[in-house]
Design an enzyme around this catalytic site. Sequence first.
Site, PDB file in Angstrom:
ATOM      1  N   ASP A  28       0.831  -1.202   0.000  1.00  0.00           N
ATOM      2  CA  ASP A  28       0.000   0.000   0.000  1.00  0.00           C
ATOM      3  C   ASP A  28       0.871   1.259   0.000  1.00  0.00           C
ATOM      4  O   ASP A  28       1.890   1.319   0.707  1.00  0.00           O
ATOM      5  CB  ASP A  28      -0.861  -0.038   1.276  1.00  0.00           C
ATOM      6  CG  ASP A  28      -1.982   0.976   1.274  1.00  0.00           C
ATOM      7  OD1 ASP A  28      -2.806   0.938   0.351  1.00  0.00           O
ATOM      8  OD2 ASP A  28      -2.038   1.807   2.212  1.00  0.00           O
ATOM      9  N   GLU A  70      14.639 -15.116   0.219  1.00  0.00           N
ATOM     10  CA  GLU A  70      14.962 -16.229   1.134  1.00  0.00           C
ATOM     11  C   GLU A  70      14.034 -17.409   0.872  1.00  0.00           C
ATOM     12  O   GLU A  70      14.274 -18.507   1.354  1.00  0.00           O
ATOM     13  CB  GLU A  70      14.744 -15.795   2.600  1.00  0.00           C
ATOM     14  CG  GLU A  70      15.803 -14.861   3.133  1.00  0.00           C
ATOM     15  CD  GLU A  70      15.358 -14.214   4.456  1.00  0.00           C
ATOM     16  OE1 GLU A  70      14.332 -14.624   5.051  1.00  0.00           O
ATOM     17  OE2 GLU A  70      16.036 -13.264   4.881  1.00  0.00           O
TER      18      GLU A  70
HETATM   19  C1  NOJ Z   1      -4.545   2.886  -0.824  1.00  0.00           C
HETATM   20  C2  NOJ Z   1      -5.665   1.930  -0.543  1.00  0.00           C
HETATM   21  O1  NOJ Z   1      -5.968   1.238  -1.733  1.00  0.00           O
HETATM   22  C3  NOJ Z   1      -6.813   2.759  -0.036  1.00  0.00           C
HETATM   23  O2  NOJ Z   1      -7.990   2.006   0.067  1.00  0.00           O
HETATM   24  C4  NOJ Z   1      -6.434   3.358   1.282  1.00  0.00           C
HETATM   25  O3  NOJ Z   1      -7.449   4.239   1.710  1.00  0.00           O
HETATM   26  C5  NOJ Z   1      -5.124   4.160   1.180  1.00  0.00           C
HETATM   27  N1  NOJ Z   1      -4.135   3.474   0.416  1.00  0.00           N
HETATM   28  C6  NOJ Z   1      -4.556   4.398   2.539  1.00  0.00           C
HETATM   29  O4  NOJ Z   1      -4.096   3.198   3.086  1.00  0.00           O
END
Ligand code: NOJ
Length: 547
Positions: free
Chosen positions: A202, A252
């Site tokens: 993310d 790994e």
């Molecule tokens: C991207 C994620 O796809 C989204 O759903 C989220 O709100 C933001 N990152 C923050 O984590």
Amino acid sequence: MTQPEWWRDAVVYQIYPRSFADLDGNTIGDLAGITSRVPYLAKLGVDAVWLSPFYPSALADGGYDVDDYRDVDPAIGTLAEFDELTAALHAAGIGVIVDIVPNHSSNRHAWFQEALASPKGSPARERYIFRDGVGPDCAPPSDWTGAFGGSAWEPVGDGQYYYHMFAPEQPDWNWDDPDVRAEFIKTLRFWADRGVDGFRIDVAAALAKDFSANPLPSAAELAALPAGPDHPLFDRDELDGIYAEWRAVFNEYDPPRFAVGEVWLEDKRRLARYATGESLGQAFNFDLLRADFRAADFRDIVTTNLDIAGIAGSSSTWVLSNHDVVRHASRYGLPLTTPGAPFVGQGPTWDRDRKWLLTGGTDPAQDVGLGLRRAKAATAFILALPGSTYLYQGEELGLREVADLPASARQDPSFFRNPGFEVGRDGCRVPLPWTACGPSFGFGPAGAHLPQPAWFAAYAVSVEDADRDSTLNWYRAALKLRKELLAAVGPFEWVDSPADTLHFRRGKWQCFTNFADDPVALPAGEVLLASSPVDGAVPGATTVWLG
Ligand code: NOJ
């Protein structure tokens, strides 16, 4: 997964666990619910699933506010149920990708609670980004806004603020801190040891930050800075070191664990470094989420992203929908935007969504039939491209956005933090319809955590399963055929074609898309698949595969 390069041309199915299938009847989808639907996933023909966060969370941001990175939310299941799910998926030949959220934790994370309870300048505060308020009024350290609206700084009551790129419940980690680095290595190993095949990372371009400027740049100055080494928040060079450490961990394992970065960058050339074999290995290409159904736009996007993947030695990703954007069957049902119209970026919903918002969400101008027709044509187009395709749960049913959710039902922070301006992302997260009748259309025995519209009945899995011509059966056929065709694929080449159409081949396999409204002549070859019935000509908004 036994083949090290399995991910290069995989079809990955994104599951938003809380909205997939609820077995225990608490109105929230769960891991056991997913396990019960593994036969459905196997029949669909996907190679892997990506599970959006299922960790303990107060759901300030749909689970992207993680309380504990190495556990399962009790409302969703247990670690034992995670293992059962992984085993069931693997037994069906389906890989497992979990979501890692390393830019921020939740404000309920033990380390953030420790930071709040610790004094200024303490090691516990060093793990996050705390700064003193400025001036006699103890104002926030800068005028920056968070991605969901409102200030990016939250006061903690002792003269300090913490920085949150997203909601206030999502304090950003400080990646200069060795504890933070070690903690995430531990988390990656934890899930890799449990057998997961890969990770979706993310906000992958934002971990490294530089808050050393005093004063910090203003919001206007920040907006004018290109992402890159001189930007305090995005795409800094120090990310290379972080991901090189991760890569060593991935390697790994046998086969090495795979990772794909969620990377939104305007300068596409910068994307390649996340996708190399020294870094994450693959980076999301989100360009089609912001493109209209137009041949010229699709062609540019394909050319650019195949180039970038080539530079990185990776494969491109193709995505039309995910849990953050208006479903593509709805986007494509709206009138086309003016060619070359400037991109309008604001919050988590973007220009196409803005167009949707301008319509109030229930625009009579939405052409439902055309939206689905184009959606299937675009899906067939991307499935034929070199690289890997990410599908979002429910698109295989032809679901469109649930645009008219009542305010009282909404959950997304972008809705609450932008009153009257953003409707947020709940409309693509409504629980799936499995049966045409019964409580919550078969999602679970006790209702659904977001209300489902009556029209979901016609899109239920049971209905589509029984209909030879349904979107679901078409997806199944397309994925099966794709696998067969990939076995003997040749190099990618564009073929000249009439205006408003695109034609490419990969050896014998050809893909032809008519983006216009009127029919065009069918190119020579045997029709292997068509996104709408083809009768001598290729109708408007249709893709055909030829062999
Ligand atoms: C991207 C994620 O796809 C989204 O759903 C989220 O709100 C933001 N990152 C923050 O984590």
